[in-house]
Design an enzyme around this catalytic site. Structure first.
Site, PDB file in Angstrom:
ATOM      1  N   CYS A 181       3.039   8.365   1.887  1.00 39.59           N
ATOM      2  CA  CYS A 181       3.444   7.393   2.896  1.00 39.59           C
ATOM      3  C   CYS A 181       3.894   6.133   2.148  1.00 39.59           C
ATOM      4  CB  CYS A 181       2.273   7.110   3.832  1.00 39.59           C
ATOM      5  SG  CYS A 181       2.709   5.964   5.139  1.00 39.59           S
ATOM      6  N   CYS A 184       3.926  -5.244  16.115  1.00 41.21           N
ATOM      7  CA  CYS A 184       3.239  -4.301  17.015  1.00 41.21           C
ATOM      8  C   CYS A 184       1.753  -4.690  17.086  1.00 41.21           C
ATOM      9  CB  CYS A 184       3.395  -2.866  16.513  1.00 41.21           C
ATOM     10  SG  CYS A 184       5.121  -2.378  16.314  1.00 41.21           S
ATOM     11  N   CYS A 228      -1.167  -2.900  14.974  1.00 42.47           N
ATOM     12  CA  CYS A 228      -0.877  -2.592  13.576  1.00 42.47           C
ATOM     13  C   CYS A 228      -1.287  -3.731  12.646  1.00 42.47           C
ATOM     14  CB  CYS A 228       0.614  -2.324  13.439  1.00 42.47           C
ATOM     15  SG  CYS A 228       1.152  -2.154  11.736  1.00 42.47           S
ATOM     16  N   CYS A 281       5.598  -7.239   7.861  1.00 46.13           N
ATOM     17  CA  CYS A 281       6.552  -6.656   8.810  1.00 46.13           C
ATOM     18  C   CYS A 281       6.861  -7.689   9.882  1.00 46.13           C
ATOM     19  CB  CYS A 281       5.958  -5.398   9.448  1.00 46.13           C
ATOM     20  SG  CYS A 281       7.097  -4.560  10.562  1.00 46.13           S
ATOM     21  N   GLU A 294       0.840  -1.201   0.000  1.00 44.86           N
ATOM     22  CA  GLU A 294       0.000   0.000   0.000  1.00 44.86           C
ATOM     23  C   GLU A 294       0.868   1.241   0.000  1.00 44.86           C
ATOM     24  OE1 GLU A 294      -3.138  -2.167   3.029  1.00 44.86           O
ATOM     25  OE2 GLU A 294      -2.459  -0.141   3.475  1.00 44.86           O
ATOM     26  N   LEU A 303       7.113   5.725  19.689  1.00 38.25           N
ATOM     27  CA  LEU A 303       7.275   5.387  21.114  1.00 38.25           C
ATOM     28  C   LEU A 303       6.060   4.611  21.619  1.00 38.25           C
ATOM     29  CD1 LEU A 303       8.705   8.465  23.079  1.00 38.25           C
ATOM     30  CD2 LEU A 303       9.751   6.225  22.732  1.00 38.25           C
ATOM     31  N   SER A 334      10.460   6.632   9.695  1.00 37.29           N
ATOM     32  CA  SER A 334       9.866   6.212  10.966  1.00 37.29           C
ATOM     33  C   SER A 334      10.374   4.836  11.363  1.00 37.29           C
ATOM     34  CB  SER A 334       8.347   6.181  10.779  1.00 37.29           C
ATOM     35  OG  SER A 334       7.737   5.631  11.901  1.00 37.29           O
TER      36      SER A 334
HETATM   37  S1  SF4 Z   1       3.798  -0.305  13.446  1.00 37.36           S
HETATM   38 FE1  SF4 Z   1       5.152  -2.015  13.998  1.00 37.36          FE
HETATM   39  S2  SF4 Z   1       4.276  -3.842  13.003  1.00 37.36           S
HETATM   40 FE2  SF4 Z   1       3.350  -2.005  12.035  1.00 37.36          FE
HETATM   41  S3  SF4 Z   1       4.630  -1.622  10.217  1.00 37.36           S
HETATM   42 FE3  SF4 Z   1       5.424  -0.334  11.891  1.00 37.36          FE
HETATM   43  S4  SF4 Z   1       7.039  -1.586  12.862  1.00 37.36           S
HETATM   44 FE4  SF4 Z   1       5.792  -2.968  11.592  1.00 37.36          FE
END
Ligand code: SF4
Length: 365
Positions: free
Chosen positions: A117, A128, A131, A124, A104, A227, A203
């Site tokens: 973005c 997290c 996410c 990933c 995306e 964070l 990021s």
């Molecule tokens: S928020 Fe965490 S899980 Fe989601 S893309 Fe970013 S690093 Fe990966």
């Protein structure tokens, strides 16, 4: 064919993507083909300024060179699978890559310009909990060319120049360090997209050794550290990376980054109702950032169906921001863009893979 003309993987390797080569590497590749340096600049301009769709389009390159290039390198563009447009001007694209995987990219319109973005990986590894990308399996990292193609495809569809990039889409950019560095070199090259380094924000969830490595490059970009909690117990629950690199190490790396690069670090804090949005959390965050000049972006977390995270409401968000400011922390509440088009990163991709039914997500949002 001259063996020097082969892609780096060898005679039987799959052709490599020529769009992934920064100008310096392109110069070397063309020197290997016996070409003068100005040819590399011409080719780079065709790929990254004029956005040629095939080697045949490059009509100021000799036909024999075009044939050699086509024999050794590939230059596909991704297919646009879906294009969603939000009432607030945000556009989200679902792109299919040459191997069938989808990613995306999101165009966001702000008063200061148009921002993209960019995704850096398919899936990933960081996991997290809030996410959608962390919820999907990691497949592979993107090449520099696949990241650049997000910009070129988005600009072509939007019909306007995109002048800001945030590496904040699917994936952890510092988990794909070399390709991300090549991507940044390509898009900031004046012979290509010519973006300002100051308009690029990278990021990270907090991969400390890679933050240290990035600091050594002394780039003028903005490092943005996610964070999301100011104590280790909560952060480890939301972001497993914190178990490897707890807050004390992360903040030391951020301070060192600030010193080495002279660039202020910015901190992302997604407010999750009942998990990290209490007054005591704001106080802990202010304590954590004491002595830094970092800027905090408060983000009402985008809801993702099936994941244990609900956005804090507007009142709680405002109270959290006010408490930070009262403690001397520079904080702003980020506008939530594209809520009507599933803006949470990775969400569209999960839908495409059948992991989240489309109508259920729409209803949830
Ligand atoms: S928020 Fe965490 S899980 Fe989601 S893309 Fe970013 S690093 Fe990966």
């Amino acid at each position: 064919m001259n063996s020097q003309a082969l892609p780096r993987g060898g005679r039987n390797a799959v052709k490599e993507d020529i769009v992934s080569l920064p100008l310096q590497q392109l110069q070397q590749a063309l020197a290997d083909l016996g070409q003068p340096p100005y040819r590399a600049k011409q080719l780079f301009g065709w790929l990254h300024a004029r956005r040629a769709q095939s080697f045949d389009d490059m009509n100021n390159l000799p036909a024999a060179l075009r044939a050699k290039l086509a024999a050794s390198w590939r230059m596909e563009q991704p297919d646009v699978v879906r294009r969603l447009q939000s009432a607030d001007g945000t556009e989200k694209l679902l792109l299919r890559l040459h191997d069938g995987h989808t990613i995306e990219t999101v165009v966001m319109r702000y008063h200061h310009g148009v921002s993209l973005c960019v995704s850096s990986q398919v899936g990933c590894r960081m996991g997290c909990t809030f996410c959608a990308s962390g919820h999907a399996a990691f497949v592979r990292s993107l090449s520099a060319g696949e990241m650049a193609a997000q910009l070129y495809t988005a600009e072509a569809l939007a019909g306007e120049r995109i002048d800001h990039l945030v590496l904040m889409g699917i994936g952890e950019p510092l988990d794909n360090f070399d390709n991300v560095m090549d991507f940044i070199a390509i898009v900031t090259d004046e012979a290509g997209a010519d973006l300002s380094m100051r308009n690029i924000s990278l990021s990270t969830c907090g991969l400390v050794p890679m933050i240290e490595k990035l600091a050594e490059r002394k780039l003028g970009l903005t490092l943005s550290v996610s964070l999301h909690a100011a104590n280790d117990a909560t952060r480890s629950r939301l972001m497993p990376v914190n178990k490897a690199y707890p807050l004390a190490r992360l903040m030391a790396a951020c301070r060192a980054y600030r010193e080495k690069t002279g660039r202020r670090v910015s901190y992302e804090y997604a407010l999750v109702a009942g998990q990290n949005d209490a007054d005591t959390d704001a106080d802990a965050l202010a304590d954590l950032l004491r002595g830094t000049d970092g800027h905090v972006n408060l983000i009402p977390v985008n809801p993702v169906l099936g994941l244990p995270a609900t956005a804090s409401d507007a009142g709680r968000t405002a109270a959290f921001a006010a408490r930070l400011k009262a403690r001397g922390v520079n904080a702003t509440v980020r506008r939530r863009l594209g809520a009507d088009i599933d803006a949470a990163c990775g969400q569209l991709r999960l839908q495409e893979a059948g992991r989240i039914p489309e109508d259920t997500v729409a209803a949830y949002l």
